[in-house]
Design a protein around this motif. Structure first.
Motif, PDB file in Angstrom:
ATOM      1  N   PRO A  76      -3.157 -13.607  -7.725  1.00 47.47           N
ATOM      2  CA  PRO A  76      -4.154 -13.103  -6.767  1.00 47.47           C
ATOM      3  C   PRO A  76      -3.637 -13.200  -5.342  1.00 47.47           C
ATOM      4  N   SER A  77      -3.803 -12.135  -4.578  1.00 51.02           N
ATOM      5  CA  SER A  77      -3.257 -12.100  -3.223  1.00 51.02           C
ATOM      6  C   SER A  77      -4.059 -11.118  -2.386  1.00 51.02           C
ATOM      7  N   ALA A  78      -4.150 -11.434  -1.080  1.00 49.02           N
ATOM      8  CA  ALA A  78      -4.813 -10.530  -0.142  1.00 49.02           C
ATOM      9  C   ALA A  78      -3.838  -9.510   0.422  1.00 49.02           C
ATOM     10  N   VAL A  79      -2.632  -9.950   0.742  1.00 48.61           N
ATOM     11  CA  VAL A  79      -1.573  -9.058   1.217  1.00 48.61           C
ATOM     12  C   VAL A  79      -0.292  -9.390   0.461  1.00 48.61           C
ATOM     13  N   MET A  80       0.633  -8.475   0.492  1.00 46.29           N
ATOM     14  CA  MET A  80       1.890  -8.680  -0.210  1.00 46.29           C
ATOM     15  C   MET A  80       2.975  -7.820   0.403  1.00 46.29           C
ATOM     16  N   ASN A  92       0.600 -13.289  -0.067  1.00 52.80           N
ATOM     17  CA  ASN A  92      -0.240 -14.108   0.798  1.00 52.80           C
ATOM     18  C   ASN A  92       0.462 -14.529   2.095  1.00 52.80           C
ATOM     19  N   ILE A  93       0.409 -15.806   2.456  1.00 55.26           N
ATOM     20  CA  ILE A  93       0.909 -16.244   3.761  1.00 55.26           C
ATOM     21  C   ILE A  93       2.409 -15.995   3.888  1.00 55.26           C
ATOM     22  N   ALA A  94       3.155 -16.210   2.825  1.00 56.20           N
ATOM     23  CA  ALA A  94       4.599 -15.979   2.887  1.00 56.20           C
ATOM     24  C   ALA A  94       4.925 -14.519   3.162  1.00 56.20           C
ATOM     25  N   ALA A  95       4.001 -13.607   2.833  1.00 51.81           N
ATOM     26  CA  ALA A  95       4.274 -12.195   3.072  1.00 51.81           C
ATOM     27  C   ALA A  95       4.314 -11.876   4.560  1.00 51.81           C
ATOM     28  N   LYS A 106       1.510  -4.816   2.560  1.00 50.18           N
ATOM     29  CA  LYS A 106       0.740  -3.934   1.686  1.00 50.18           C
ATOM     30  C   LYS A 106      -0.484  -4.702   1.185  1.00 50.18           C
ATOM     31  N   PHE A 107      -1.567  -3.962   0.948  1.00 47.84           N
ATOM     32  CA  PHE A 107      -2.760  -4.600   0.400  1.00 47.84           C
ATOM     33  C   PHE A 107      -2.430  -5.187  -0.969  1.00 47.84           C
ATOM     34  N   GLY A 108      -2.791  -6.442  -1.163  1.00 48.79           N
ATOM     35  CA  GLY A 108      -2.410  -7.130  -2.396  1.00 48.79           C
ATOM     36  C   GLY A 108      -3.354  -6.854  -3.549  1.00 48.79           C
ATOM     37  N   HIS A 109      -3.334  -7.775  -4.483  1.00 44.00           N
ATOM     38  CA  HIS A 109      -4.191  -7.693  -5.674  1.00 44.00           C
ATOM     39  C   HIS A 109      -5.111  -8.922  -5.670  1.00 44.00           C
ATOM     40  N   PRO A 110      -6.337  -8.796  -5.145  1.00 44.06           N
ATOM     41  CA  PRO A 110      -7.216  -9.969  -5.018  1.00 44.06           C
ATOM     42  C   PRO A 110      -7.493 -10.687  -6.327  1.00 44.06           C
ATOM     43  N   LEU A 111      -7.441  -9.979  -7.446  1.00 43.10           N
ATOM     44  CA  LEU A 111      -7.655 -10.612  -8.749  1.00 43.10           C
ATOM     45  C   LEU A 111      -6.403 -10.567  -9.618  1.00 43.10           C
TER      46      LEU A 111
END
Length: 232
Positions: A76-80, A92-95, A106-111
């Motif tokens: 799960p991630s907000a950004v990537m 996430n933060i590392a991105a 890029k928009f991540g995969h929240p689930l």
């Protein structure tokens, strides 16, 4: 000469005219609903699910059946930062730290994603449409059927009441889950197939409540007065 009898007098209190606010039935229902905390919480949750299932697919950048094997089992991630040959995807933060002009955010995969790299959140949005649709159709239809049958049972009485209530007892005593699993394999899958199967096992669940209300109204004083006046 008769003596005059006097008695002390007391002034009557003055009543001030006050404006009376007329409360409509709609206002009474809304105010009573808002005082019920669990009902308000249920409305908020249901509204969120409706927005999630019916408006969310217009916002998400992914398609429900888009396969991307490079992003299999993504967390799960907000950004990537998307994966490129020789380097893994970063989330996430590392991105934010690893983002470059060549590899933008890029928009991540929240689930997260599944075994084929499909976005789980997008798939749950599209699947939620079907689930909520089946739930609303079955609930609305079952309420109408159970209210009508229960009212007829309480009003007619006699053998009609016995037949309807025995059908209600049979329906309530049947194990739903095993029968639903068998019927779902026998009949072709589909939206209306599931609706009909679920309605067949829930259409009489609320009839006993409606029957009890009708029986109570039949024994009220105003009902007896109407019958005495010649009402049918």
């Amino acid at each position: 000469m008769a003596r005059e009898i006097t008695a002390p007098t007391r002034a009557l209190p003055r009543f001030e005219e006050r404006s009376v606010r007329v409360v409509s039935l709609r206002s009474m229902i809304i105010s009573r609903f808002l005082r019920h905390r669990m009902a308000v919480v249920g409305l908020i949750v249901e509204s969120f699910l409706l927005v999630y299932a019916f408006i969310g697919p217009f916002v998400t950048p992914y398609e429900p059946d888009a396969v991307n094997l490079r992003e299999r089992f993504a967390p799960p991630s907000a950004v990537m930062v998307p994966q490129v040959p020789g380097e893994k995807a970063i989330y996430n933060i590392a991105a934010f730290e690893a983002a470059t002009p060549e590899r933008g955010l890029k928009f991540g995969h929240p689930l997260g994603t599944d075994d084929l790299g499909r976005d789980t959140m997008t798939r749950s949005m599209y699947g939620g449409r079907v689930s909520l649709g089946i739930g609303f159709v079955v609930a609305f239809t079952s309420i109408i059927i159970s209210a009508t049958v229960g009212a007829a049972s309480g009003y007619l009485g006699g053998w009609w009441d016995n037949v309807i209530m025995r059908a209600h007892d049979i329906q309530s005593s049947m194990p739903n889950l095993p029968i639903l699993m068998v019927l779902s394999k026998i009949f072709p899958p589909g939206f209306w197939t599931m609706c009909i199967i679920l309605m067949a096992f829930s259409s009489l669940r609320g009839s006993r409540v409606t029957r009890a209300m009708v029986l109570r109204l039949k024994n009220e004083a105003f009902t007896e007065a109407a019958r005495a006046a010649g009402a049918a």
